[in-house]
Every structure is written in structure tokens, then in C-alpha cells.
Design an enzyme around this catalytic site. Structure first.
Site, PDB file in Angstrom:
ATOM      1  N   LYS A  34      49.054 -19.991 -29.002  1.00 42.86           N
ATOM      2  CA  LYS A  34      49.345 -20.957 -30.070  1.00 42.86           C
ATOM      3  C   LYS A  34      50.328 -22.031 -29.611  1.00 42.86           C
ATOM      4  O   LYS A  34      50.348 -23.127 -30.165  1.00 42.86           O
ATOM      5  CB  LYS A  34      49.828 -20.230 -31.309  1.00 42.86           C
ATOM      6  CG  LYS A  34      48.697 -19.409 -31.927  1.00 42.86           C
ATOM      7  CD  LYS A  34      49.060 -18.767 -33.230  1.00 42.86           C
ATOM      8  CE  LYS A  34      47.847 -18.117 -33.886  1.00 42.86           C
ATOM      9  NZ  LYS A  34      47.400 -16.880 -33.205  1.00 42.86           N
TER      10      LYS A  34
HETATM   11  C1  LIG Z   1      46.122 -16.318 -33.300  1.00 38.60           C
HETATM   12  C2  LIG Z   1      45.709 -15.395 -32.191  1.00 38.60           C
HETATM   13  C3  LIG Z   1      44.344 -15.094 -31.932  1.00 38.60           C
HETATM   14  C4  LIG Z   1      43.213 -15.611 -32.799  1.00 38.60           C
HETATM   15  O1  LIG Z   1      43.014 -16.979 -32.666  1.00 38.60           O
HETATM   16  P1  LIG Z   1      42.155 -17.784 -33.750  1.00 38.60           P
HETATM   17  O2  LIG Z   1      42.279 -19.215 -33.381  1.00 38.60           O
HETATM   18  O3  LIG Z   1      42.797 -17.469 -35.081  1.00 38.60           O
HETATM   19  O4  LIG Z   1      40.773 -17.268 -33.680  1.00 38.60           O
HETATM   20  C5  LIG Z   1      44.034 -14.292 -30.852  1.00 38.60           C
HETATM   21  N1  LIG Z   1      45.000 -13.773 -30.060  1.00 38.60           N
HETATM   22  C6  LIG Z   1      46.317 -14.030 -30.279  1.00 38.60           C
HETATM   23  C7  LIG Z   1      47.319 -13.416 -29.387  1.00 38.60           C
HETATM   24  C8  LIG Z   1      46.720 -14.849 -31.346  1.00 38.60           C
HETATM   25  O5  LIG Z   1      48.030 -15.093 -31.551  1.00 38.60           O
END
Ligand SMILES: *Cc1c(COP(=O)(O)O)cnc(C)c1O
Length: 463
Positions: free
Chosen positions: A110
Site C-alpha cells: 500500500k
Molecule cells: C491490502 C492488502 C492486500 C489486498 O489488496 P487489494 O488491493 O485490497 O486487493 C493484499 N495483501 C496485503 C499485505 C495487503 O495489505
């Protein structure tokens, strides 16, 4: 490049307005009017670029209205905080490529989007002479990445609600050890759902929202998707250095459909992704959709990959827009039906086949997740986090072996030590950013799970 809403009632927005609006005013999600299409020659020309230059080139296609020199500065600043010179290095292990997306400040993918979004917000607020108070509820990863995205920024304050004692110790420390004056951590006496309800109620109070210039950083902001499109191109360039291939698969551990939707955009731009492999944990509304044409909400189950414990994938509506051949009226109808009945029961047979041109999907259970971490560790000595393991497991089952596979590695294993311990019998190594974190100064207020109390706190502390 202009932006429009998936529900058809907002259009002709500039990129800047799309970033500031977040959720479209008609309840839909914002998309570019057209997705630029690149020739094989264009794509080949991107293959050799370093990450920040590649990001600048891709963003330039979508971000009209921001002068190139400014955009370049924003991108360079966003990725200078990553602790690896390649930003998102590609590792080749056990016959699979692992794209490490966790070299940002909070050790999850993120950061790639939220570092950029924080800088964009600061830039646009300054230009407009405005301010923003960001409020959000988190179950873990998003909160810390958002905090790191805006900490210390001008004209922004951020208020993040987390459920007291219910996020992992590392996640809690990553949030509460940020002591910048514009960051407010609120530990609520309640659950994540309470936090989400409170935030929703606050946003529902439009006079309050306007009076305090409230903003959000959830995964529906177009700039987040756009930032993530970049690393699909980056991965392809690095795969091409290692193998002589015509196309590739990408396996994506999925929750809110944000990350994998970015892959879909890259594919529509012409990147030769043969299929996107959609990997979910037991919260599998999305893999049921791909495999059975069934899109219906179930109860949220707690799993080893908590950042994917989601039933309603907010970005899915963006895919539906293309799935319905850009017919916004049909999207609006489908989303209304879904809100009322909790399911989408619209799929005609030929439409089901259309899904499988883009996606393969699999549900990966807890035992398979643990077994994948263990097997991968035995084969390579490298430790996967439980989210990444879901994608690595799905790739083993679904890709035919004729084209290379890139698995997106969405978090550093040190964020999820319990699952790692269960799989390999020891803790993952701590990266430098976590060393000694438990002794750092912390800032956090505890507050009742009560909308009126949170509002009073906001009113007293907002810019
Ligand atoms: C948020 C997250 C996901 C999922 O990503 P999306 O964009 O919501 O599909 C997968 N792995 C981790 C570690 C995350 O923080």
C-alpha cells in the site's frame, strides 16, 4: 485525459479533480474516459527504465494538468523513501518471479500508492489554498500506510481509528510511533466494524463533512490504482531481462480488487499479461465470481491473511464498468441490485466466458497457505508472508508452465510473524525499520466506539 464515473452522472473531471473527489459524487468510482493503448514498440521502450522514470512516464499518460517538472518531483519524492534501490525488485526463486512490493516505510504494497497520494494531496491543496482532514478506520495495513503517506505534510491532518488491542502488535506500533503533530491515532473500544460504521456515519453528516473539510484515503481513489499500474510494467521489463518470452502471468493476492484492477488496466494498455491470477483466501466472493459467475456476499471469516478478509470488494465496480462494455446505466442498476439483495445475478453465459479471458481464480485455505510458506522456505530459504503465499499457491495450480509467472509479494513477512512461526517454526527476520520499534515514543488516544465522541474529538483537533 478526462475522468468519468462508473455510474454515469459525473463526467468531464480533470485528473486533479478526480484525485480530490475520491469517491464520485454519484456514488460511483472514477475512471479515465479512455485507457491509453500502447504499441509493442512503446512497451519495449519502457522496459529498461528505472522505477521512478517509468512511474513518471506512465503517470504522464493519465495526469494531464500537472506540469511535467512538478509530476517528476512528486514521483521522485514518493519513491525516495523506499529502502531498496530498485523500489520493487523482482526476485527469481523456485521457478517463479516474486515482485517485492514491501520496501516502503510500512512494509506493505500500500505504500507504493499512498506515498504518491500523500504528495499529490499536499501539492493540490497548496495550489488550491485548501486544507484536508483525513479520517479513516483500519484493521491494520491501510492505516499505517496512510499515516506514513501524509505525516508531516502541510495543510493535512489525519485521524485513524483502529480497534484497541485487535490489530497485530507490529501494525499497532507502526501507527502509534508516528508522533508528527498532524497525525492522530484513535484506539476505539470496539471492533473494526465499529470503526468503519463511525467513519461512515461521520461522512454521512454532510454539514459536518463540509465544515471540517473531511477527506478519505481508501482504496477507491483513482491515484492509488494508477500508482499500482506502474509495477506491472516494471515486472515485465525485468522478466524480459531474464527470459525471452512473449507474455506472462501475474498472480495477485486479492481483497478489495484494487491491486488486481491495476493489472487489468495495464493489460488493457497493451501489456502482454496472458491472464491475471486472482487469488483469495476463504473470503472468496471474487474467486467465486470468476469460477462460478456467483457474486454474493458471505460472512467475513478471520484468516491468516487479514488484509484480504473482505467481502465487498470496493474496486470491483470499476471492472464491472468494462465488463458491461462501459454501459454506466447497467453498472448503476447492478450496484443497486447488489445493495438490496447482496448478490449480482445478471450473468449471461457469453459474459461468463468473457471473465475467463482476463482472469483465472482460486481460493486458498489456511492449510495451503501454511504449506506454501513452508515448502517455499525449504526450496529457497526465503520466507513469504501469508498474503503473498496465497498468490504463490494459486499460481502453482493455475498457470500452465508455458509462460513465466510473476507473483506479487504484498507484505514483508515480519508484519505477520504468527503465520510464519506456524509454518517454519521460527520468527521472520526483522527489517531495520522495525528494530527497537517497541521502545519508541508513542502517541495514541483511547476513545469509546461512539460517533458523537469521535466527532467531538475531530471538531477539537481538525485543521
Ligand atoms: C491490502 C492488502 C492486500 C489486498 O489488496 P487489494 O488491493 O485490497 O486487493 C493484499 N495483501 C496485503 C499485505 C495487503 O495489505
Amino acid at each position: 485525459m478526462k475522468y468519468l464515473s462508473t455510474r454515469g452522472q459525473v463526467r468531464d473531471l480533470s485528473f486533479k479533480d478526480a484525485v480530490m473527489m475520491g469517491l464520485a459524487d454519484d456514488g460511483g468510482l472514477l475512471l479515465p474516459e479512455t485507457i491509453p493503448s500502447l504499441t509493442p514498440g512503446d512497451i519495449a521502450a519502457l522496459e529498461h527504465l528505472a522505477y521512478p522514470e517509468l512511474a513518471f512516464q506512465i503517470l504522464s499518460l493519465f495526469a494531464g494538468g500537472i506540469p511535467s517538472a512538478d509530476l517528476k518531483t512528486l514521483v521522485d519524492r514518493s519513491y525516495a523513501v523506499f529502502d531498496h534501490p530498485e523500489i520493487t525488485p523482482l526476485q527469481h526463486r523456485d521457478g517463479v518471479f516474486i515482485l517485492e512490493l514491501f520496501h516502503g516505510p510500512t512494509l506493505a504494497f500500500k505504500d507504493v500508492a499512498l506515498q504518491l497520494l500523500g504528495n499529490l494531496f499536499e501539492y493540490l491543496l497548496k495550489e488550491r489554498g485548501e486544507k484536508m482532514n483525513i479520517i479513516g478506520a483500519t484493521s491494520g495495513d491501510t492505516g499505517s500506510a496512510a499515516i506514513y503517506g501524509v505525516k508531516g505534510k502541510e495543510n493535512i491532518r489525519i485521524f485513524i481509528l483502529h480497534p484497541q488491542g485487535r490489530v497485530s502488535p507490529v501494525q499497532e506500533l507502526q501507527m502509534t510511533t508516528v508522533t508528527d503533530a498532524n497525525v492522530f491515532n484513535l484506539a476505539i473500544r470496539g471492533t473494526f466494524d465499529d470503526g468503519q460504521r463511525i467513519v461512515k456515519e461521520i461522512f454521512g453528516d454532510l454539514p459536518f463533512k463540509t465544515a471540517h473539510s473531511l477527506g478519505a484515503v481508501n482504496s477507491i481513489n483513482w491515484a492509488r490504482v494508477l500508482a499500482q499500474v506502474v509495477y506491472y510494467f516494471y515486472a515485465w521489463g525485468r522478466v524480459r531481462r531474464a527470459t525471452d518470452c512473449k507474455d506472462f502471468y501475474v498472480s495477485v493476492p486479492t481483497g478489495n480488487f484494487g491491486d488486481i484492477f491495476a493489472g487489468y488496466v495495464a493489460r488493457r494498455m497493451g501489456l502482454p499479461i496472458r491472464k491475471l491470477i486472482l487469488a483469495t483466501n476463504e473470503n472468496n466472493i471474487l474467486s467465486r465470481f470468476v469460477n462460478e459467475g456467483d457474486y454474493s456476499i458471505g460472512a467475513v471469516a478471520q484468516t491468516l491473511s487479514p488484509s484480504m478478509d473482505i467481502q465487498v470488494a470496493s474496486n470491483f465496480e470499476r471492472y464491472l464498468y468494462y465488463f458491461f462494455d462501459e454501459d454506466a446505466a447497467r453498472v448503476r442498476q447492478a450496484m443497486n441490485d447488489f445493495q438490496q439483495s447482496g448478490r449480482l445475478a445478471f450473468l449471461r453465459q457469453e459474459e461468463r466466458e468473457k471473465i475467463n479471458r482476463d482472469f483465472l481464480a482460486m481460493t486458498v485455505g489456511q492449510e495451503q497457505t501454511i504449506a506454501t510458506i513452508r515448502d517455499f522456505y525449504r526450496a529457497t530459504g526465503a520466507v513469504l508472508d501469508p498474503h503473498t503465499a496465497v498468490g504463490v499457491c494459486a499460481r502453482r495450480e493455475l498457470s500452465g508452465g508455458e509462460a513465466p509467472v510473476v507473483c506479487l509479494s504484498t507484505a514483508h513477512p515480519a508484519k505477520f510473524p504468527a503465520a510464519v512461526r506456524q509454518a517454519i517454526g521460527r520468527d521472520p527476520d526483522l527489517p531495520p525499520s522495525l528494530a527497537g520499534i517497541e521502545t519508541r515514543e508513542r502517541r495514541c488516544e483511547t476513545i469509546d466506539a461512539d460517533t458523537a465522541k469521535v466527532k467531538a474529538y475531530l471538531a477539537a483537533n481538525a485543521l
